[in-house]
Enzyme design. Structure first.
Site, PDB file in Angstrom:
ATOM      1  N   ASP A  86      26.840  40.398 -12.133  1.00  0.00           N
ATOM      2  CA  ASP A  86      25.776  39.974 -11.130  1.00  0.00           C
ATOM      3  C   ASP A  86      24.488  39.653 -11.948  1.00  0.00           C
ATOM      4  O   ASP A  86      23.675  38.900 -11.632  1.00  0.00           O
ATOM      5  CB  ASP A  86      25.724  40.508 -10.097  1.00  0.00           C
ATOM      6  CG  ASP A  86      25.789  42.045 -10.148  1.00  0.00           C
ATOM      7  OD1 ASP A  86      25.423  43.053  -9.395  1.00  0.00           O
ATOM      8  OD2 ASP A  86      25.612  42.554 -11.303  1.00  0.00           O
ATOM      9  N   ARG A 139      37.700  31.427 -25.874  1.00  0.00           N
ATOM     10  CA  ARG A 139      38.249  30.673 -26.350  1.00  0.00           C
ATOM     11  C   ARG A 139      38.757  29.414 -25.555  1.00  0.00           C
ATOM     12  O   ARG A 139      38.806  28.343 -26.050  1.00  0.00           O
ATOM     13  CB  ARG A 139      39.729  31.437 -26.656  1.00  0.00           C
ATOM     14  CG  ARG A 139      41.078  30.616 -27.134  1.00  0.00           C
ATOM     15  CD  ARG A 139      42.433  31.381 -27.252  1.00  0.00           C
ATOM     16  NE  ARG A 139      43.413  30.817 -27.501  1.00  0.00           N
ATOM     17  CZ  ARG A 139      44.390  30.336 -26.621  1.00  0.00           C
ATOM     18  NH1 ARG A 139      44.044  30.361 -25.498  1.00  0.00           N
ATOM     19  NH2 ARG A 139      45.335  29.565 -27.220  1.00  0.00           N
ATOM     20  N   THR A 179      33.283  40.956 -15.417  1.00  0.00           N
ATOM     21  CA  THR A 179      33.129  42.293 -15.402  1.00  0.00           C
ATOM     22  C   THR A 179      34.411  42.921 -14.718  1.00  0.00           C
ATOM     23  O   THR A 179      35.078  42.302 -13.957  1.00  0.00           O
ATOM     24  CB  THR A 179      31.718  42.434 -14.479  1.00  0.00           C
ATOM     25  OG1 THR A 179      31.666  43.875 -13.996  1.00  0.00           O
ATOM     26  CG2 THR A 179      32.240  41.485 -13.025  1.00  0.00           C
ATOM     27  N   LYS A 227      52.505  70.698  -0.750  1.00  0.00           N
ATOM     28  CA  LYS A 227      52.045  69.915  -1.999  1.00  0.00           C
ATOM     29  C   LYS A 227      51.349  70.935  -2.870  1.00  0.00           C
ATOM     30  O   LYS A 227      50.343  71.803  -2.315  1.00  0.00           O
ATOM     31  CB  LYS A 227      51.139  68.889  -1.659  1.00  0.00           C
ATOM     32  CG  LYS A 227      51.698  67.443  -1.446  1.00  0.00           C
ATOM     33  CD  LYS A 227      50.956  66.455  -1.287  1.00  0.00           C
ATOM     34  CE  LYS A 227      50.601  65.761  -2.645  1.00  0.00           C
ATOM     35  NZ  LYS A 227      49.807  64.222  -2.577  1.00  0.00           N
ATOM     36  N   ARG A 242      22.232  43.906 -23.077  1.00  0.00           N
ATOM     37  CA  ARG A 242      21.528  43.698 -21.959  1.00  0.00           C
ATOM     38  C   ARG A 242      19.766  43.355 -22.449  1.00  0.00           C
ATOM     39  O   ARG A 242      19.499  44.074 -23.407  1.00  0.00           O
ATOM     40  CB  ARG A 242      21.114  44.871 -21.182  1.00  0.00           C
ATOM     41  CG  ARG A 242      22.791  44.946 -20.450  1.00  0.00           C
ATOM     42  CD  ARG A 242      22.820  46.289 -19.364  1.00  0.00           C
ATOM     43  NE  ARG A 242      24.076  46.207 -18.595  1.00  0.00           N
ATOM     44  CZ  ARG A 242      24.877  46.923 -18.819  1.00  0.00           C
ATOM     45  NH1 ARG A 242      25.049  47.848 -19.988  1.00  0.00           N
ATOM     46  NH2 ARG A 242      26.043  47.086 -17.993  1.00  0.00           N
ATOM     47  N   GLY A 285      32.911  51.163 -11.722  1.00  0.00           N
ATOM     48  CA  GLY A 285      32.965  50.062 -10.766  1.00  0.00           C
ATOM     49  C   GLY A 285      31.400  49.967 -10.023  1.00  0.00           C
ATOM     50  O   GLY A 285      31.256  49.221  -9.309  1.00  0.00           O
ATOM     51  N   ARG A 286      30.783  50.730 -10.716  1.00  0.00           N
ATOM     52  CA  ARG A 286      29.215  50.870 -10.373  1.00  0.00           C
ATOM     53  C   ARG A 286      29.247  50.931  -8.898  1.00  0.00           C
ATOM     54  O   ARG A 286      29.648  52.058  -8.313  1.00  0.00           O
ATOM     55  CB  ARG A 286      28.622  49.515 -10.791  1.00  0.00           C
ATOM     56  CG  ARG A 286      26.971  49.899 -11.157  1.00  0.00           C
ATOM     57  CD  ARG A 286      26.499  48.757 -12.042  1.00  0.00           C
ATOM     58  NE  ARG A 286      26.918  47.510 -11.754  1.00  0.00           N
ATOM     59  CZ  ARG A 286      26.464  46.476 -12.140  1.00  0.00           C
ATOM     60  NH1 ARG A 286      25.128  46.494 -12.797  1.00  0.00           N
ATOM     61  NH2 ARG A 286      26.770  45.176 -12.058  1.00  0.00           N
ATOM     62  N   ASP A 312      34.139  45.149 -12.511  1.00  0.00           N
ATOM     63  CA  ASP A 312      33.755  45.814 -11.001  1.00  0.00           C
ATOM     64  C   ASP A 312      34.439  45.034 -10.041  1.00  0.00           C
ATOM     65  O   ASP A 312      34.513  45.589  -8.998  1.00  0.00           O
ATOM     66  CB  ASP A 312      32.228  45.920 -10.882  1.00  0.00           C
ATOM     67  CG  ASP A 312      31.704  46.820 -12.230  1.00  0.00           C
ATOM     68  OD1 ASP A 312      30.398  46.809 -12.294  1.00  0.00           O
ATOM     69  OD2 ASP A 312      32.453  47.661 -12.723  1.00  0.00           O
ATOM     70  N   ASP A 315      32.858  42.700  -8.456  1.00  0.00           N
ATOM     71  CA  ASP A 315      31.702  42.885  -7.132  1.00  0.00           C
ATOM     72  C   ASP A 315      31.034  41.720  -7.012  1.00  0.00           C
ATOM     73  O   ASP A 315      29.654  41.512  -6.821  1.00  0.00           O
ATOM     74  CB  ASP A 315      30.688  44.028  -7.783  1.00  0.00           C
ATOM     75  CG  ASP A 315      30.153  43.796  -8.912  1.00  0.00           C
ATOM     76  OD1 ASP A 315      29.301  44.695  -9.200  1.00  0.00           O
ATOM     77  OD2 ASP A 315      30.564  42.978  -9.742  1.00  0.00           O
ATOM     78  N   GLY A 335      27.899  44.207 -19.182  1.00  0.00           N
ATOM     79  CA  GLY A 335      29.248  45.105 -19.372  1.00  0.00           C
ATOM     80  C   GLY A 335      30.183  44.282 -20.074  1.00  0.00           C
ATOM     81  O   GLY A 335      30.608  43.311 -19.237  1.00  0.00           O
TER      82      GLY A 335
HETATM   83  O1  F6P Z   1      29.563  46.696 -14.830  1.00  0.00           O
HETATM   84  C1  F6P Z   1      30.763  47.438 -15.653  1.00  0.00           C
HETATM   85  C2  F6P Z   1      30.183  48.858 -15.908  1.00  0.00           C
HETATM   86  O2  F6P Z   1      31.272  49.144 -16.868  1.00  0.00           O
HETATM   87  C3  F6P Z   1      30.154  49.596 -14.715  1.00  0.00           C
HETATM   88  O3  F6P Z   1      31.442  49.660 -14.016  1.00  0.00           O
HETATM   89  C4  F6P Z   1      29.608  50.763 -15.310  1.00  0.00           C
HETATM   90  O4  F6P Z   1      29.058  51.627 -14.207  1.00  0.00           O
HETATM   91  C5  F6P Z   1      28.389  50.369 -16.110  1.00  0.00           C
HETATM   92  O5  F6P Z   1      29.127  48.877 -16.512  1.00  0.00           O
HETATM   93  C6  F6P Z   1      28.252  51.207 -17.200  1.00  0.00           C
HETATM   94  O6  F6P Z   1      27.122  50.684 -18.043  1.00  0.00           O
HETATM   95  P1  F6P Z   1      26.900  51.070 -19.689  1.00  0.00           P
HETATM   96  O7  F6P Z   1      28.159  50.450 -20.329  1.00  0.00           O
HETATM   97  O8  F6P Z   1      25.633  50.566 -20.032  1.00  0.00           O
HETATM   98  O9  F6P Z   1      27.051  52.365 -19.667  1.00  0.00           O
END
Ligand code: F6P
Length: 327
Positions: free
Chosen positions: A106, A24, A129, A217, A75, A174-175, A131, A133, A14
């Site tokens: 990752d 750069r 990324t 609220k 990918r 954020g996966r 995320d 993570d 991603g």
């Molecule tokens: O890993 C980055 C990310 O944006 C995640 O947050 C999300 O779940 C995933 O990629 C989405 O993947 P794609 O772009 O293949 O739909």
């Protein structure tokens, strides 16, 4: 120790704001050290398809502030096969490349580590990324920019939530990690923040919403990390809550891929520049199989195997802050 005179660089997985800034920095640090740099288009698939192009300092002008990646990303299933990796290795040797920099997450680092181990070919990872993570860095490239993108988007949603006395469920990326949700949720004053690392449960969510209604609220925001499983998905979750609040107009907003775009923040640009320099310098010193990380203001290296296996833990102090803020 081999003498590194030519480095290849690719972006994989991603995309994230800051990837171009890092590219750069890699190219300019190669030029500064009088070594060649080769850009690989479309990640590992480009390695296999021989999409190699020489890069110089002019190739990377005008991209420091651009989201996305000018080398494109993809990918690659082929790279998951030994045969695909052999073709990639043969192309690198054909072009007399001595080392590889992978800018990605990752999944990309997993492939890079397998490749290094199979061919004894030096690989360094730059964590690109949104995320956040990966273990060994408090910030991955694009995370800070994504937080600000999400915060600005939810601030806008709050305007209409207030105007219509509505409850909004906002799903963020954020996966499997909840860092974007937790930090942006605090920044926008969310009533509740649902993250995969903390199984809050629907009862606690409903209690919290009842409390906020009782306190007067008339509108609320609940930020839901896409990896959270309190409900089947954010739409199912909203339906379950609707049953408890028949008179509360509820809406769902999935922010989606806008979180991956945009001009990198100042923080991400400086971080990307620092990481790009360190990646090249590490390879020139014979260091490889590592991820360039950022902790307590310093750039540091972590073995790729450790970076992939671990996760940046959710800070319990942040959880406490979010709980105090929604009383
Ligand atoms: O890993 C980055 C990310 O944006 C995640 O947050 C999300 O779940 C995933 O990629 C989405 O993947 P794609 O772009 O293949 O739909």
């Amino acid at each position: 120790m081999i003498k590194v005179t030519k480095i290849a660089v690719l972006t994989s997985g991603g995309d994230s704001p800051g990837m171009n800034t890092a590219l750069r920095a890699v190219v300019r640090t190669c030029a500064y050290n009088k070594i060649d740099c080769i850009g690989i288009s479309r990640g590992y698939q480009g390695l296999i398809n021989d999409n190699f192009k020489p890069l110089n300092t002019r190739s990377v002008r005008g991209i420091i502030n651009r989201g996305g990646t000018f080398l494109f990303s993809a990918r690659s299933n082929a790279f998951k096969t030994k045969e695909g990796r052999v073709r990639a290795y043969e192309n690198l040797i054909k072009h007399k490349v001595d080392a590889l920099i992978v800018i990605g997450g990752d999944g990309s680092f997993t492939g890079g580590l397998i490749f290094q181990n199979e061919f004894n070919f030096p690989v360094i990872g730059i964590p690109g990324t949104i995320d956040n993570d990966l273990y060994g860095t408090s910030h991955t490239l694009g995370y800070d920019t994504a937080l600000n993108t999400v915060m600005e988007a939810i601030d806008k949603i709050r305007d209409t939530a207030i105007s219509h006395d509505r409850l909004f469920f906002v799903e963020v990326m954020g996966r499997d990690a909840g860092h974007i949700a937790l930090n942006s949720g605090i920044a926008v004053g969310a009533q509740e923040i649902l993250i995969p690392e903390e199984n809050v449960g629907i009862e606690e969510l409903i209690d919290s919403l009842k409390k906020s209604k009782k306190a007067g609220k008339t509108s609320s925001i609940v930020v839901v990390a896409e990896g959270d499983r309190t409900g089947e998905n954010v739409f199912e979750l909203a339906k379950s809550v609707e049953i408890e609040f028949p008179n509360y107009e509820i809406r769902v907003s999935v922010l989606g891929h806008m979180q991956r775009g945009g001009s990198p923040s100042c923080f991400d640009r400086v971080l990307a520049s620092r990481m790009g320099v360190k990646a090249v310098e590490s390879l020139l010193k014979g260091d490889s199989g590592k991820m360039i990380g950022f902790e307590n203001g310093n750039i540091k290296l972590t073995p790729l195997a450790t970076a992939i296996k671990g996760k940046t833990k959710i800070d319990p102090e942040l959880i406490k802050v979010s709980q105090i803020m929604n009383t």
